[in-house]
Write an enzyme that holds these catalytic residues in place. Structure first.
Site, PDB file in Angstrom:
ATOM      1  N   HIS A 191       0.925  -1.262   0.133  1.00  0.00           N
ATOM      2  CA  HIS A 191       0.063  -0.092   0.171  1.00  0.00           C
ATOM      3  C   HIS A 191       0.824   1.247  -0.075  1.00  0.00           C
ATOM      4  CE1 HIS A 191      -4.119   1.797   1.095  1.00  0.00           C
ATOM      5  NE2 HIS A 191      -4.055   1.264  -0.016  1.00  0.00           N
ATOM      6  N   HIS A 226      -2.904   2.458  12.472  1.00  0.00           N
ATOM      7  CA  HIS A 226      -2.450   1.760  11.170  1.00  0.00           C
ATOM      8  C   HIS A 226      -3.163   0.478  11.384  1.00  0.00           C
ATOM      9  CE1 HIS A 226      -0.113   0.812   7.886  1.00  0.00           C
ATOM     10  NE2 HIS A 226       1.379   0.767   8.426  1.00  0.00           N
ATOM     11  N   LYS A 259     -13.273   8.643  17.883  1.00  0.00           N
ATOM     12  CA  LYS A 259     -12.808   8.020  16.367  1.00  0.00           C
ATOM     13  C   LYS A 259     -13.577   6.684  16.246  1.00  0.00           C
ATOM     14  CE  LYS A 259     -10.197  10.520  13.828  1.00  0.00           C
ATOM     15  NZ  LYS A 259      -8.768  10.910  13.998  1.00  0.00           N
ATOM     16  N   HIS A 265      -9.804   7.190   5.930  1.00  0.00           N
ATOM     17  CA  HIS A 265      -8.406   6.759   5.409  1.00  0.00           C
ATOM     18  C   HIS A 265      -7.616   8.030   5.375  1.00  0.00           C
ATOM     19  CE1 HIS A 265      -5.387   4.915   2.971  1.00  0.00           C
ATOM     20  NE2 HIS A 265      -5.541   3.756   3.504  1.00  0.00           N
ATOM     21  N   ASP A 317      -9.662  -2.407   7.058  1.00  0.00           N
ATOM     22  CA  ASP A 317      -9.579  -3.268   8.281  1.00  0.00           C
ATOM     23  C   ASP A 317     -10.821  -3.702   8.825  1.00  0.00           C
ATOM     24  OD1 ASP A 317      -6.958  -3.079   8.667  1.00  0.00           O
ATOM     25  OD2 ASP A 317      -6.779  -1.296   9.041  1.00  0.00           O
ATOM     26  N   ARG A 342       2.169  -8.063   4.839  1.00  0.00           N
ATOM     27  CA  ARG A 342       2.669  -6.972   4.331  1.00  0.00           C
ATOM     28  C   ARG A 342       4.185  -6.861   4.443  1.00  0.00           C
ATOM     29  NH1 ARG A 342       0.708  -1.538   4.220  1.00  0.00           N
ATOM     30  NH2 ARG A 342      -1.123  -2.479   3.416  1.00  0.00           N
ATOM     31  N   ARG A 361      16.423  12.223   5.031  1.00  0.00           N
ATOM     32  CA  ARG A 361      16.538  12.918   6.276  1.00  0.00           C
ATOM     33  C   ARG A 361      16.031  14.407   6.104  1.00  0.00           C
ATOM     34  NH1 ARG A 361      17.129  16.861   9.726  1.00  0.00           N
ATOM     35  NH2 ARG A 361      18.867  16.639  11.145  1.00  0.00           N
TER      36      ARG A 361
HETATM   37  N1  COA Z   1     -14.109   8.082  13.242  1.00  0.00           N
HETATM   38  C1  COA Z   1     -14.952   9.438  13.408  1.00  0.00           C
HETATM   39  N2  COA Z   1     -14.359  10.362  12.750  1.00  0.00           N
HETATM   40  C2  COA Z   1     -13.181  10.270  11.924  1.00  0.00           C
HETATM   41  C3  COA Z   1     -12.955   9.170  11.656  1.00  0.00           C
HETATM   42  C4  COA Z   1     -13.269   7.995  12.327  1.00  0.00           C
HETATM   43  N3  COA Z   1     -12.887   6.692  11.952  1.00  0.00           N
HETATM   44  N4  COA Z   1     -12.044   9.303  10.665  1.00  0.00           N
HETATM   45  C5  COA Z   1     -11.942  10.562  10.228  1.00  0.00           C
HETATM   46  N5  COA Z   1     -12.809  11.346  11.250  1.00  0.00           N
HETATM   47  C6  COA Z   1     -13.016  12.614  11.170  1.00  0.00           C
HETATM   48  C7  COA Z   1     -11.745  13.499  11.665  1.00  0.00           C
HETATM   49  O1  COA Z   1     -11.882  13.576  13.081  1.00  0.00           O
HETATM   50  C8  COA Z   1     -11.848  14.665  10.987  1.00  0.00           C
HETATM   51  O2  COA Z   1     -13.011  15.426  11.538  1.00  0.00           O
HETATM   52  P1  COA Z   1     -12.627  17.057  11.950  1.00  0.00           P
HETATM   53  O3  COA Z   1     -12.546  17.672  10.574  1.00  0.00           O
HETATM   54  O4  COA Z   1     -13.999  17.388  12.690  1.00  0.00           O
HETATM   55  O5  COA Z   1     -11.471  17.205  12.789  1.00  0.00           O
HETATM   56  C9  COA Z   1     -12.561  14.307   9.560  1.00  0.00           C
HETATM   57  O6  COA Z   1     -13.275  13.216   9.897  1.00  0.00           O
HETATM   58  C10 COA Z   1     -11.506  14.168   8.570  1.00  0.00           C
HETATM   59  O7  COA Z   1     -10.422  13.313   8.902  1.00  0.00           O
HETATM   60  P2  COA Z   1      -9.410  12.946   7.859  1.00  0.00           P
HETATM   61  O8  COA Z   1      -8.353  14.264   7.551  1.00  0.00           O
HETATM   62  O9  COA Z   1      -9.788  12.308   6.724  1.00  0.00           O
HETATM   63  O10 COA Z   1      -8.515  11.863   8.860  1.00  0.00           O
HETATM   64  P3  COA Z   1      -6.935  11.632   8.922  1.00  0.00           P
HETATM   65  O11 COA Z   1      -6.296  11.723   7.593  1.00  0.00           O
HETATM   66  O12 COA Z   1      -6.389  12.607   9.700  1.00  0.00           O
HETATM   67  O13 COA Z   1      -6.880  10.234   9.605  1.00  0.00           O
HETATM   68  C11 COA Z   1      -7.160   7.886   9.937  1.00  0.00           C
HETATM   69  C12 COA Z   1      -6.980   8.978   8.814  1.00  0.00           C
HETATM   70  C13 COA Z   1      -7.198   6.665   9.076  1.00  0.00           C
HETATM   71  C14 COA Z   1      -6.225   8.044  10.780  1.00  0.00           C
HETATM   72  C15 COA Z   1      -8.496   8.328  10.631  1.00  0.00           C
HETATM   73  O14 COA Z   1      -9.633   8.280   9.592  1.00  0.00           O
HETATM   74  C16 COA Z   1      -8.745   7.359  11.611  1.00  0.00           C
HETATM   75  O15 COA Z   1      -8.296   7.582  12.815  1.00  0.00           O
HETATM   76  N6  COA Z   1      -9.559   6.283  11.480  1.00  0.00           N
HETATM   77  C17 COA Z   1      -9.753   5.366  12.492  1.00  0.00           C
HETATM   78  C18 COA Z   1      -8.415   4.408  12.683  1.00  0.00           C
HETATM   79  C19 COA Z   1      -8.288   3.360  11.271  1.00  0.00           C
HETATM   80  O16 COA Z   1      -9.580   2.785  11.002  1.00  0.00           O
HETATM   81  N7  COA Z   1      -6.923   3.086  10.612  1.00  0.00           N
HETATM   82  C20 COA Z   1      -6.912   2.592   9.707  1.00  0.00           C
HETATM   83  C21 COA Z   1      -6.613   3.147   8.321  1.00  0.00           C
HETATM   84  S1  COA Z   1      -6.375   2.181   7.011  1.00  0.00           S
END
Ligand code: COA
Length: 381
Positions: A191, A226, A259, A265, A317, A342, A361
């Site tokens: 990925h 992650h 969350k 994502h 996931d 992975r 770096r």
């Molecule tokens: N549950 C609730 N709210 C969520 C969310 C979730 N799983 N994922 C994103 N959001 C919210 C964020 O809090 C943000 O809200 P805000 O604008 O009010 O602060 C908005 O949606 C946009 O978030 P975004 O910028 O798209 O997320 P990110 O890029 O910072 O984070 C992740 C991406 C994957 C870390 C995040 O979606 C997350 O923590 N998901 C849960 C963990 C997970 O499933 N990880 C596996 C990834 S493959």
């Protein structure tokens, strides 16, 4: 003492999102509407047609194998299933309540001191060894610490996916379970510059050895933002005893700004192409068992609520949770399975980094004090 500068969190807060950190020929992640491809092959085509072994070969060696190449690659993986006695002894010392990711991190590190990479000319051999040995490391430790059993990791000559389930359950899996596990391993294989792969590349850029790159990557994958999300999604779904209870609790969690694991994502904006593939396996494997059907129904409802309330979609996931549960896999093994797959992508990225290397770096925007005066220890507050 001077004031700290004011741009605290600018870069760290953005998480380097959207910035290119290098080139890769291994995968596209949601680029220009192409979706997810490994070396140009769409993930949907690979999950439908390929074996994990073919995909791992293609990632590591640059092309799909012909029959003879696949046969000999399978043999390399099968030969790696037997663990050295010294490694088994180390795994037996890791406590039962350790996280299995700790066990594989230690196992890979130990393998690296037992059979080190003397030269990069050995990298293909070592990568095959790591791909072949990781399920043995994980399940030898798991079965010893949880069932008190020293399993023979080299007896079964089945597919990589089937062998995993065999080592876990002591029986040859059904065709459907082996096929679902095969698809799952393919979905998790690669990925682009995700956190664990980037960790491996940063380590590779120092010209470190392959075992160190993979050990570091395992550490990054362990975190709940992650790889840990599939376990966190399972723990959440299991707390709900009906779809209605799930809906109410999700609404409460969203109101509390919590969350929801398994949604959203960092790169995909509207859907994760891996999700429908594992979702259809979760649905298929749950049929005919009331408890599993209930879990799947709860998962579907939570997905609907997240779409309606937050416009957020399930990532790879999320539906792995009901799919793995239907295969009888304990929750604490979910993230390590991700690692078992992975590792092929990590090694391929290490090869790519080595082939065109410059030490990674970046610099940082300093936010600390401009200057500070030395104070003798007895005079400090
Ligand atoms: N549950 C609730 N709210 C969520 C969310 C979730 N799983 N994922 C994103 N959001 C919210 C964020 O809090 C943000 O809200 P805000 O604008 O009010 O602060 C908005 O949606 C946009 O978030 P975004 O910028 O798209 O997320 P990110 O890029 O910072 O984070 C992740 C991406 C994957 C870390 C995040 O979606 C997350 O923590 N998901 C849960 C963990 C997970 O499933 N990880 C596996 C990834 S493959």
């Amino acid at each position: 003492m001077a004031e700290a500068t004011s741009n605290a969190g600018k870069i760290g807060g953005a998480g380097l999102r959207g910035q290119s950190a290098g080139e890769t020929s291994l995968s596209t992640v949601g680029k220009d509407g192409v979706g997810l491809t490994y070396r140009g092959y769409p993930i949907e085509v690979l999950a439908e047609n390929a074996s994990f072994e073919e995909v791992a070969y293609m990632l590591l060696r640059g092309k799909l194998p012909n029959r003879a190449e696949l046969h000999s690659f399978r043999d390399e993986l099968i030969n790696a299933r037997e663990l050295p006695a010294a490694l088994r002894a180390v795994l037996e010392l890791i406590p039962r309540d350790a996280h299995p990711m700790d066990a594989i991190r230690t196992g890979v590190s130990m393998l690296g001191s037992y059979d080190p990479e003397h030269s990069f000319a050995e990298q293909q051999k070592i990568a095959a060894r790591l791909v072949g040995a990781l399920p043995s490391i994980l399940l030898y430790w798991y079965r010893f610490s949880h069932d008190g059993k020293r399993i023979e990791t080299a007896t079964n000559d089945g597919s990589h996916a089937g062998n995993f389930l065999y080592l876990l359950h002591d029986r040859v899996p059904s065709e459907a379970h082996a096929a679902a596990m095969n698809a799952s391993l393919i979905l998790y294989a690669e990925h682009e510059f995700n956190a664990s792969t980037f960790t491996a590349r940063v380590c590779a850029s120092t010209l470190s050895d392959l075992y160190s790159c993979v050990t570091g990557a395992i550490g990054s994958l362990r975190g709940p933002l992650h790889g840990g999300a599939n376990e966190a999604a399972m723990e959440m779904l299991e707390r709900f005893d009906s779809p209605d209870a799930g809906e109410m609790e999700i609404l409460r969690m969203l109101a509390a700004k919590e969350k929801i694991m398994g949604f959203g994502h960092p790169v995909y904006r509207s859907a994760d192409p891996r999700s429908p593939i594992i979702q259809s396996w979760a649905e298929r494997l749950s049929k005919g068992d009331a408890k599993r059907e209930q879990l799947y129904a709860i998962a579907r409802r939570v997905e609907q609520v997240m779409g309606r309330e937050k416009k957020l979609f399930p990532n790879a996931d999320y539906y792995h949770a009901p799919a793995y549960r239907a295969m009888g896999i304990p929750t604490k093994l979910f993230t390590p399975i991700f690692a078992c797959s992975r590792v092929s992508g990590w090694c391929a990225h290490v090869f790519e980094q080595r082939a065109n290397n410059r030490i990674i770096r970046p610099s940082a925007d300093y936010t600390g004090p401009a200057s500070a005066e030395w104070v003798e220890i007895g005079l400090r507050s």
